[in-house]
Design a protein around this motif. Sequence first.
Motif, PDB file in Angstrom:
ATOM      1  N   SER A  58      -6.549 -41.959  19.402  1.00  0.00           N
ATOM      2  CA  SER A  58      -5.997 -43.310  19.529  1.00  0.00           C
ATOM      3  C   SER A  58      -4.629 -43.376  18.851  1.00  0.00           C
ATOM      4  CB  SER A  58      -6.927 -44.336  18.886  1.00  0.00           C
ATOM      5  OG  SER A  58      -6.796 -44.291  17.489  1.00  0.00           O
ATOM      6  N   TYR A  59      -3.941 -44.476  19.052  1.00  0.00           N
ATOM      7  CA  TYR A  59      -2.561 -44.639  18.591  1.00  0.00           C
ATOM      8  C   TYR A  59      -2.404 -44.387  17.085  1.00  0.00           C
ATOM      9  CZ  TYR A  59       2.010 -46.753  17.809  1.00  0.00           C
ATOM     10  OH  TYR A  59       3.309 -46.973  17.444  1.00  0.00           O
ATOM     11  N   PHE A  60      -3.403 -44.819  16.292  1.00  0.00           N
ATOM     12  CA  PHE A  60      -3.300 -44.668  14.835  1.00  0.00           C
ATOM     13  C   PHE A  60      -4.009 -43.405  14.342  1.00  0.00           C
ATOM     14  CE2 PHE A  60      -3.030 -49.338  15.484  1.00  0.00           C
ATOM     15  CZ  PHE A  60      -1.738 -49.515  14.998  1.00  0.00           C
ATOM     16  N   ALA A  61      -4.228 -42.446  15.220  1.00  0.00           N
ATOM     17  CA  ALA A  61      -5.047 -41.275  14.909  1.00  0.00           C
ATOM     18  C   ALA A  61      -4.673 -40.578  13.602  1.00  0.00           C
ATOM     19  CB  ALA A  61      -4.965 -40.278  16.064  1.00  0.00           C
ATOM     20  N   LEU A  62      -3.372 -40.311  13.443  1.00  0.00           N
ATOM     21  CA  LEU A  62      -2.952 -39.476  12.307  1.00  0.00           C
ATOM     22  C   LEU A  62      -2.682 -40.285  11.044  1.00  0.00           C
ATOM     23  CD1 LEU A  62      -0.707 -37.049  14.346  1.00  0.00           C
ATOM     24  CD2 LEU A  62      -2.826 -36.464  13.198  1.00  0.00           C
ATOM     25  N   GLU A  63      -2.822 -41.605  11.149  1.00  0.00           N
ATOM     26  CA  GLU A  63      -2.571 -42.457   9.985  1.00  0.00           C
ATOM     27  C   GLU A  63      -3.597 -42.149   8.889  1.00  0.00           C
ATOM     28  OE1 GLU A  63      -3.334 -46.958   9.440  1.00  0.00           O
ATOM     29  OE2 GLU A  63      -1.586 -46.795  10.717  1.00  0.00           O
ATOM     30  N   GLY A  64      -3.114 -41.862   7.696  1.00  0.00           N
ATOM     31  CA  GLY A  64      -4.035 -41.610   6.582  1.00  0.00           C
ATOM     32  C   GLY A  64      -4.443 -40.166   6.418  1.00  0.00           C
ATOM     33  N   THR A  65      -4.094 -39.290   7.392  1.00  0.00           N
ATOM     34  CA  THR A  65      -4.510 -37.889   7.225  1.00  0.00           C
ATOM     35  C   THR A  65      -3.782 -37.230   6.049  1.00  0.00           C
ATOM     36  OG1 THR A  65      -2.994 -37.295   9.012  1.00  0.00           O
ATOM     37  CG2 THR A  65      -5.311 -37.370   9.565  1.00  0.00           C
ATOM     38  N   ASP A  66      -2.585 -37.721   5.720  1.00  0.00           N
ATOM     39  CA  ASP A  66      -1.861 -37.174   4.554  1.00  0.00           C
ATOM     40  C   ASP A  66      -2.683 -37.357   3.283  1.00  0.00           C
ATOM     41  OD1 ASP A  66       0.152 -36.560   6.237  1.00  0.00           O
ATOM     42  OD2 ASP A  66       1.576 -38.074   5.528  1.00  0.00           O
ATOM     43  N   ASP A  67      -3.298 -38.549   3.136  1.00  0.00           N
ATOM     44  CA  ASP A  67      -4.112 -38.817   1.945  1.00  0.00           C
ATOM     45  C   ASP A  67      -5.316 -37.882   1.894  1.00  0.00           C
ATOM     46  OD1 ASP A  67      -2.415 -40.879   1.302  1.00  0.00           O
ATOM     47  OD2 ASP A  67      -3.641 -42.428   2.241  1.00  0.00           O
ATOM     48  N   LEU A  68      -5.935 -37.663   3.059  1.00  0.00           N
ATOM     49  CA  LEU A  68      -7.092 -36.772   3.114  1.00  0.00           C
ATOM     50  C   LEU A  68      -6.686 -35.348   2.727  1.00  0.00           C
ATOM     51  CD1 LEU A  68     -10.063 -36.171   3.859  1.00  0.00           C
ATOM     52  CD2 LEU A  68      -9.327 -35.872   6.221  1.00  0.00           C
ATOM     53  N   ARG A 115      -3.470 -38.224  26.127  1.00  0.00           N
ATOM     54  CA  ARG A 115      -2.936 -36.855  26.248  1.00  0.00           C
ATOM     55  C   ARG A 115      -1.799 -36.629  25.255  1.00  0.00           C
ATOM     56  NH1 ARG A 115      -3.815 -38.047  31.767  1.00  0.00           N
ATOM     57  NH2 ARG A 115      -1.607 -38.480  32.155  1.00  0.00           N
ATOM     58  N   ASP A 116      -0.969 -37.675  25.079  1.00  0.00           N
ATOM     59  CA  ASP A 116       0.152 -37.600  24.149  1.00  0.00           C
ATOM     60  C   ASP A 116      -0.359 -37.449  22.709  1.00  0.00           C
ATOM     61  OD1 ASP A 116       2.840 -37.812  23.227  1.00  0.00           O
ATOM     62  OD2 ASP A 116       2.467 -39.912  22.709  1.00  0.00           O
ATOM     63  N   ILE A 117      -1.393 -38.223  22.372  1.00  0.00           N
ATOM     64  CA  ILE A 117      -1.957 -38.172  21.013  1.00  0.00           C
ATOM     65  C   ILE A 117      -2.602 -36.815  20.761  1.00  0.00           C
ATOM     66  CG2 ILE A 117      -3.833 -39.115  19.586  1.00  0.00           C
ATOM     67  CD1 ILE A 117      -2.915 -41.861  21.075  1.00  0.00           C
ATOM     68  N   ARG A 118      -3.262 -36.272  21.790  1.00  0.00           N
ATOM     69  CA  ARG A 118      -3.866 -34.948  21.638  1.00  0.00           C
ATOM     70  C   ARG A 118      -2.790 -33.905  21.304  1.00  0.00           C
ATOM     71  NH1 ARG A 118      -7.621 -31.690  26.059  1.00  0.00           N
ATOM     72  NH2 ARG A 118      -7.934 -29.853  24.761  1.00  0.00           N
ATOM     73  N   SER A 119      -1.634 -33.999  21.971  1.00  0.00           N
ATOM     74  CA  SER A 119      -0.578 -33.013  21.683  1.00  0.00           C
ATOM     75  C   SER A 119       0.025 -33.244  20.294  1.00  0.00           C
ATOM     76  CB  SER A 119       0.498 -33.005  22.771  1.00  0.00           C
ATOM     77  OG  SER A 119       1.205 -34.207  22.766  1.00  0.00           O
ATOM     78  N   GLN A 120       0.080 -34.512  19.847  1.00  0.00           N
ATOM     79  CA  GLN A 120       0.556 -34.797  18.480  1.00  0.00           C
ATOM     80  C   GLN A 120      -0.375 -34.185  17.437  1.00  0.00           C
ATOM     81  OE1 GLN A 120       1.325 -38.903  17.397  1.00  0.00           O
ATOM     82  NE2 GLN A 120       2.172 -39.339  19.411  1.00  0.00           N
ATOM     83  N   ILE A 121      -1.683 -34.357  17.650  1.00  0.00           N
ATOM     84  CA  ILE A 121      -2.672 -33.810  16.702  1.00  0.00           C
ATOM     85  C   ILE A 121      -2.538 -32.286  16.665  1.00  0.00           C
ATOM     86  CG2 ILE A 121      -5.163 -33.511  16.270  1.00  0.00           C
ATOM     87  CD1 ILE A 121      -5.546 -36.358  17.520  1.00  0.00           C
ATOM     88  N   GLN A 122      -2.304 -31.671  17.846  1.00  0.00           N
ATOM     89  CA  GLN A 122      -2.173 -30.214  17.891  1.00  0.00           C
ATOM     90  C   GLN A 122      -0.892 -29.740  17.193  1.00  0.00           C
ATOM     91  OE1 GLN A 122      -3.313 -29.812  22.059  1.00  0.00           O
ATOM     92  NE2 GLN A 122      -5.006 -28.524  21.408  1.00  0.00           N
ATOM     93  N   LYS A 123       0.157 -30.570  17.260  1.00  0.00           N
ATOM     94  CA  LYS A 123       1.393 -30.219  16.551  1.00  0.00           C
ATOM     95  C   LYS A 123       1.173 -30.187  15.049  1.00  0.00           C
ATOM     96  CE  LYS A 123       5.003 -31.843  19.629  1.00  0.00           C
ATOM     97  NZ  LYS A 123       5.512 -33.142  20.040  1.00  0.00           N
ATOM     98  N   VAL A 124       0.398 -31.169  14.542  1.00  0.00           N
ATOM     99  CA  VAL A 124       0.167 -31.279  13.096  1.00  0.00           C
ATOM    100  C   VAL A 124      -0.802 -30.198  12.602  1.00  0.00           C
ATOM    101  CG1 VAL A 124      -0.773 -32.768  11.261  1.00  0.00           C
ATOM    102  CG2 VAL A 124       0.671 -33.756  13.051  1.00  0.00           C
TER     103      VAL A 124
END
Length: 251
Positions: free
Chosen positions: A149-159, A192-201
Amino acid sequence: MIVAIANQKGGVGKTTTAINLAAALALRGQRTLLVDLDPQANSTMSFLDISQVTRSVYDAVADGQSNLADVILPSPVNNLWVAPSRIALAKLESKLVGELDAHFRLKDKLAPILKDYPQIVIDCPPTLGLLTVNALVAATHLLIPIQSSYFALEGTDDLLETIEKVRARPNPALQILGVVITMHDKRTALARDIRSQIQKVFGGKVFKTVITKSVRLEESPAYKESIFTFAPDSSGATEYYSLCEEVIDRA
């Protein structure tokens, strides 16, 4: 293997992943323990009648005298046991404040029963508090579900920061097993866009298996079943079994 399933964001499929990964491991003939560390007790309710649960993980972890083995209950699934949660777990943080061994309570309680359960899955609450830290200190591996979802990566830095702190001191052996993309709707360009963002990170840490949006997955806990008995021919069953195989290969 002791795998903690954690992400401080709520609604990302943590409990769905915990119950179905545990059930898949059990299906493969592995004695598996599902530890419910979330005070909401959704993993517990997915397999047990909560009104029949008189003692929970709280009783074992909060009290130095009790054993975790005393609170574990068999689930209706062959080879799967549950260390249940109750709302009392929400009081654990205030109960253990100032205790020198606060972060090690779960690890210490699991130690005597590791030989009985070769596979342990821990469902964490949607916070980065003491309960999640206890899971990370006890775990050999961490699995991170991230919603498509749009906010997928929000907060992963804290984790990731919390993981590094745990690795620095109490559990240097903790490994990130991988990131699983959940609630994915492959029909939309956004997903699909979010999936590629997650894969980049996360790069190679992202599991090949993607868990797609499924009504069946949402319904199964209400019937106290995993997806494998509730809808064995569904995409959810195929995907979680495939994820289980990837988990075993990586671990």
